[in-house]
Structure formats: structure tokens, C-alpha cells
Design an enzyme around this catalytic site. Structure first.
Site, mmCIF file in Angstrom:
data_model
loop_
_atom_site.group_PDB
_atom_site.id
_atom_site.type_symbol
_atom_site.label_atom_id
_atom_site.label_comp_id
_atom_site.label_asym_id
_atom_site.label_seq_id
_atom_site.Cartn_x
_atom_site.Cartn_y
_atom_site.Cartn_z
ATOM 1 C CE LYS A 331 -4.050 -1.933 2.361
ATOM 2 N NZ LYS A 331 -4.958 -1.837 3.535
ATOM 3 N N GLY A 335 -2.225 4.117 -3.809
ATOM 4 C CA GLY A 335 -3.279 3.110 -3.800
ATOM 5 C C GLY A 335 -2.765 1.803 -3.230
ATOM 6 C CG ASP A 448 9.192 9.167 -6.330
ATOM 7 O OD1 ASP A 448 9.860 9.615 -5.376
ATOM 8 O OD2 ASP A 448 8.069 8.666 -6.190
#
Length: 656
Positions: A331, A335, A448
Site C-alpha cells: 500500500k 493506492g 522519484d
């Protein structure tokens, strides 16, 4: 609106189709004395199979759909003796006869096809990475630009001795100089990106003489691409008895009056096509702008499949694949990820990321689909499909049994670290980033990179994932225009916060990668700070104690009680590479290609980088799973009272 224009143009370029959509039949035949295992890999659209066996004398026909862009090669000397399917030449590293997912270039003969690309087909025989089997391509229709071509050589005489590959004492393939050394000089990269500086190697010279119409290096002076009509079928023959004898004059005869009139007609039609494309772009821009005024959704249900060349599944099918979302494997702010199986004969394990309802216009969803569908590399997670049905959005990709790097570090490396595994992970991630920055169809900056976005397969091969914040750039684009900081707190480069540090570029990924490497060796852990002998802890910046240890040659403190020389070298090499990557000035950071060289090279050649001229602030995240909405700083003493924290660099005068 201006930020969305590139996406609109991307939509338009895929929506406009020149000519009638058509398919071509690719018949692959084996005239070798032994069984071969052809490979079909797709970058755009998909064919019915990715790999199969062909015994001597057998043939198989494959339908290549309109807009297919892919390659065909053949594996040899394959076996399943160890329970895992492997081949001596051309192994696609899938462990099975089919070759789904990412693809890693091998030292073999390739054919690259583009089917119905702008109303024409094209093919190219490529020896850029090496040679293993003779091959011919025979079109069903011929023209001056559409002829049969092939490459057949005597490996003993053509392949340079230092590039020959043997198995059981038998010569089976030839590796190209670029593939063997991966140097800038041989691969025509970086400063050797012109014909004047990148000279043909002995490998190139030998194969150009033997196969003058095959592509062997970046500055071939011949036309290795053959174009045909979009209704042409092809026969691909491995180990043909002979190859066609073609010359330059037979390929490109001087145009006669009829040819000139046809060229004029094509020019007129080309001009009309350009006008039509322009009109389509304008219409789409107007429609999108109108829709955005009414509703904050930039996705178009009808257009998304044209943009993302992946299989689309219904939400009901996604539910079936996950057995009604029975197994939750992760998680996050994006989402939830569930384990599932592909609904085909393979029954392959997959991971399905169900995205939360987007607050914006769905750009992260499009970013991830477009970026990952364009990337094909052993260190990039492979996408199998997606779901877009109303508010339901899902991304389907390969299942990684060893989870993410952050869990691996916290669970399996908490007691005793396996430095060899960590080193291989660092090298794999570096190779994946180098591919994204330099070798992908479009240059991709991830923005990222962090342990949570590095996944590992059953053999701990790392794969970069989660491209929601990625940005596609032009190949030559160095500085990227950014309206806001993006990334995760603790891994964001200084220039993402302030232009005073330099421009945002692929070097921002390098910084994030450096922070990940330092985290892997434990340099950012609390114990590292406390291990320092410096008393002024409130002003201590964590690389300071690393530099002090390097000067005192005390990197062994990161290893614990049991020290071996090889492990100490690995830790020191990773430490130096990590410090080079987190340099304050982006221009001082090495590109990822250099990072790979540093990791794989000799430790003795690495110098200690200068200390970054920044003060340390511990930055905590108060909102937004990506850490970009609200940030606050703590002193080092204050951070001892905080249970969760991450690090980032910021100037003491600069507000984040």
C-alpha cells in the site's frame, strides 16, 4: 494548458494514421542443422508470441499488426536441464521459451521491423551488438527500395579473435566491440558522438566488408534500412543456403519522369497529411481545453489506447485476475497493489496496482503508462497492461517476489548485510537509470528514485518501478522546465527546491540514486551519526563523519564485527560513488553511464569527492505521499525525538 500541450501532441501523433491499417505476415523458417528458438520482442503493438522453438526445416507464420515495431532474433544451444530455460546465444533471460517483459540485448543477429509506419514498412538487419546466425529477409513485393537482404559470414575469418564466443570449444557467436567493452569510443556515445570522433572498430570494418548492407555501428555510410509498401509480407530465413547479391545502384536507381511525378504526388499528399495533422492537433487542443473547463479530467477514454500501446483490461477482468483482490501485497499514497495472474495459458504471476481516485487530471497515470511502455530493459519493471474504466484505474506489471528494496533492507539486512547482493543491486539500478537517460526511445527522467520504487525479482535483480512523476524529454534536452518540486522527501536534489543550485535535469536522478546508495550501506542511519567522534552534533552533516572515516580509513565500522577484504572494498566503492552522486552542483555529479563505470571499475581509480557545501536539515513530511506539499525542518538533536524521518539537503537561507 501549456504543460498539457506535449501530451496533446502525443495523442494527435498516435491518432493520425497515414493510409489504410494493414498487417503483414512474417514467416520465420529454420534451415539450420539444429533447432533454433526465435525471439519476437515488441516495443509497439504486440504479436501473438514472444518466443518458440523451430526444429530444422520447420517454419512458422506470425501476423504482425499495423504499427508493430519490434525485433526478431534467434537463440541457439538452449536447454532446460536446470529447470530453467537458458540458451548459449541470444538468451532473453526469461527462464522460459517465451520472452515476455523486458529485453536485454545479446551478441546476436537482429532484424528490426516497423510495420505500417506512416503508410510504409521497413526492416533493418542489425549487427550492432554482435552476430550468431546467418540470415536473409525476403519481401513478397519488390521495388528499388524494397529488396531481399541478408548477412552470412565465416565467423572464424570475420570475427576478431578477442570478440569470439565459444561453447564446448566450438565458436558460436561474435560479440561487437561496443557490446564487449561498452566504452564511449566503441559505442559512439558522449564525447564520441560524431563520425570524426567515433571511428569504426576492427569488428565494424570486418562486418561491413562481409555484409555491406547490415547496420553495424552508429555512423554506417550505407543505407541499411529497406522500405516497402505496407501490404508486404516477409520470409525470414535463418541459415539460408545463400544471400542475395545487391548493389547500391540496384537499390537506388536515378528517378525517371514517372518516378518524379510519383514523388511530386507523394510530396503533395505529404503536405496534405501535415495540414490534416495540424487540424487534428488544433481540434484536440480545443476539445481538451473545453473539457477541462467543465471537468478536471485530462484523460480521454477513446484516445488513451492510441497513446499507450498496451493491452487494456476491463475492471471486471482485473477483479478476476486478482481473485476479487484477495492478496494485498503493498500500500502507499498511490493506492494498493494486489497479486494476480495473467488470464492466458501462461498463468504468469503479476502485480496489479489499483490507483486511488485522482485529484488532478490523471497525468501521473498517463506518465506511468507512457514511460513504462516505452522502456524495455532488464532493470526496468515490465508492463503487461492497464485498466481505465470510469474512475477505476489500474496498472498491470510483472510480479517481483522479493519485494521492494526498503523492505529488503529493513527485514533481511537488519542483522548481517550481504554486501555482494547490495553491490549488484546498486549496479543494476545504475544500469536501469543509464538506459532511461540515454538509450530509451525517449529520454526519461524518473524524479522519484527511492528504495520503495526499486523492486527485486527471485534472483534479487533490481527493477525500477513507479513512473508516476517521470518526465519524457527530447534526447538532447539537458535542462528541464519544472513548475513544482517533485519526488520524495529525503531523495530530492537541491535544484528541485531552488534554481540557485542549478537547473533540473537527469542529474536530479543521479542525486536521488546517490542517497539510495548511501542508505544501502547504512550511511544515513542514526547509528552512523552516533558513531562519529565529533562532539558538535547539532551542526553535523551526515557525510562529514563519512569523510572523516575515509580519511582515517575506518569504513569497516559499516561492516560490523566480521570483516573481509572484498566486503571492505565494496563498501568503500559504494560510499565514494554515493558521495559523488550527491554533490550540490548538478554539473559535479557524474552521469549514470560514468556511475556504472565507477562501480564496475577499480577502486584504486576512485578519488574522494569534495564535501557538499550545505548544512544538514532533517526534513519531515506532513502531507502528500510524494513529500512535495508541506515540509518542515528539525535540528539533529530534535530529530532524536522523532520516530520517523528522512534526510534532504537545503541551504540555511533557503525556505523549502
Amino acid at each position: 494548458m501549456t504543460e498539457r500541450l506535449p501530451l496533446i501532441f502525443f495523442f494527435a501523433s498516435h491518432l493520425f494514421v497515414s493510409g489504410v491499417l494493414s498487417t503483414s505476415i512474417l514467416t520465420i523458417e529454420n534451415k539450420c542443422n539444429n533447432t533454433i528458438w526465435p525471439v519476437l520482442f515488441s516495443w509497439r503493438s504486440q504479436v501473438s508470441t514472444s518466443g518458440f522453438a523451430l526444429r530444422s526445416g520447420e517454419a512458422r507464420a506470425i501476423n504482425a499488426p499495423s504499427s508493430w515495431y519490434g525485433l526478431i532474433s534467434a537463440r541457439t544451444l538452449c536447454s532446460n536441464s536446470t529447470g530453467k530455460f537458458t540458451c548459449i546465444t541470444g538468451d532473453c533471460e526469461s527462464g522460459e521459451i517465451e520472452c515476455p517483459g523486458a529485453y536485454s540485448w545479446s551478441s546476436v543477429t537482429y532484424i528490426l521491423f516497423r510495420i505500417d509506419d506512416g503508410g510504409v514498412n521497413s526492416y533493418k538487419i542489425s549487427l550492432e551488438y554482435g552476430y550468431n546466425l546467418p540470415i536473409t529477409v525476403t519481401p513478397s513485393q519488390s521495388s528499388p527500395a524494397c529488396v531481399s537482404s541478408g548477412c552470412m559470414v565465416d565467423l572464424n575469418n570475420t570475427c576478431p579473435n578477442d570478440l569470439k564466443k565459444f561453447s564446448g570449444g566450438t565458436l558460436n557467436s561474435c560479440s561487437s566491440a561496443c557490446r564487449e567493452s561498452e566504452s564511449h569510443e566503441n559505442c559512439c556515445t558522449r564525447y564520441f558522438d560524431s563520425k570524426q570522433t567515433c571511428k569504426p572498430t576492427q569488428y565494424v570494418q570486418n562486418f561491413e566488408r562481409a555484409c555491406p548492407f547490415a547496420y553495424s555501428y552508429a555512423f554506417n555510410d550505407n543505407n541499411s534500412t529497406f522500405t516497402c509498401s505496407n501490404t508486404t509480407d516477409y520470409v525470414i530465413t535463418f541459415c539460408p543456403s545463400s544471400i542475395p547479391n545487391i548493389t547500391r545502384s540496384s537499390m537506388a536507381p536515378l528517378p525517371g519522369p514517372k518516378d518524379n511525378s510519383q514523388r511530386k504526388l507523394k510530396a503533395i499528399l505529404g503536405g496534405l497529411a501535415a495540414v490534416v495533422v495540424f487540424i487534428i492537433v488544433v481540434v484536440i487542443a480545443v476539445v481538451v481545453r473545453a473539457k477541462n473547463a467543465r471537468k478536471k479530467s485530462g484523460l480521454n477514454d477513446e484516445n488513451i489506447e492510441a497513446v499507450v500501446m498496451l493491452r487494456r483490461y476491463s475492471f471486471e477482468k482485473v477483479k478476476q485476475m486478482t481473485n476479487s483482490f484477495a492478496q494485498d501485497i503493498g500500500k502507499g499514497g498511490f493506492g494498493t497493489v494486489y497479486k494476480g495472474k495473467l488470464p492466458d495459458a501462461s498463468g504468469r504471476d503479476i502485480a496489479i496496482k489499483i490507483l486511488k481516485e485522482s485529484k488532478g487530471n490523471g497525468e501521473e497515470f498517463i506518465n506511468e503508462l507512457v514511460s513504462m511502455s516505452r522502456a524495455s530493459h532488464v532493470n526496468i519493471v515490465s508492463l503487461f497492461g492497464f485498466c481505465y474504466e470510469g474512475s477505476q484505474r489500474a496498472i498491470i506489471y510483472e510480479f517481483m517476489p522479493n519485494g521492494s528494496l526498503d523492505k529488503f533492507l529493513s527485514e533481511k539486512m537488519s542483522t548481517k548485510k550481504d554486501w555482494k547482493i547490495l553491490y549488484n543491486i546498486a549496479v543494476g539500478v545504475a544500469r536501469g537509470l543509464e538506459y532511461l537517460h540515454n538509450s530509451c526511445v525517449s529520454k526519461i527522467v524518473h524524479f522519484d528514485i527511492k528504495p520503495q520504487n526499486i523492486l527485486m525479482d527471485e534472483e534479487f535483480c533490481p527493477k525500477i518501478s513507479d513512473f508516476g512523476l517521470a518526465k519524457l524529454c527530447k534526447k538532447k534536452e539537458s535542462i528541464i522546465s519544472m513548475l513544482d518540486a517533485r519526488g520524495t522527501v529525503g531523495y530530492i536534489a537541491p535544484e528541485m527546491f531552488s534554481k540557485s543550485y542549478g537547473g533540473v535535469s537527469h542529474k536530479s536522478d543521479v542525486y536521488s540514486y546517490g542517497m539510495v546508495v548511501l542508505e544501502m550501506i547504512g550511511a544515513t542511519n542514526q547509528e552512523g551519526f552516533e558513531a562519529s567522534t565529533t562532539s558538535n552534533m547539532s551542526s553535523m552533516y551526515f557525510p562529514d563523519w563519512i569523510y572523516e572515516d575515509l580519511e582515517r580509513k575506518q569504513t569497516v565500522k559499516l561492516l560490523g564485527d566480521h570483516v573481509v577484504e572484498e566486503e571492505e572494498k565494496i563498501v568503500k566503492k559504494m560510499t565514494l560513488v554515493g558521495l559523488w552522486c550527491i554533490q550540490t552542483n548538478p554539473s559535479d555529479r557524474p552521469p549514470m553511464r560514468k556511475v556504472v563505470e565507477m562501480l564496475e571499475g577499480s577502486l584504486e581509480t576512485l578519488k574522494i569527492p569534495p564535501k557538499p557545501l550545505l548544512n544538514l536539515y532533517v526534513v519531515t513530511e506532513t502531507d502528500d505521499s510524494h513529500g512535495t506539499s508541506s515540509l518542515s525542518t528539525l535540528s539533529l538533536l530534535e530529530r532524536k525525538a522523532s520516530s520517523t524521518f528522512q534526510y534532504t539537503l537545503t541551504d540555511s537561507k533557503e525556505e523549502v
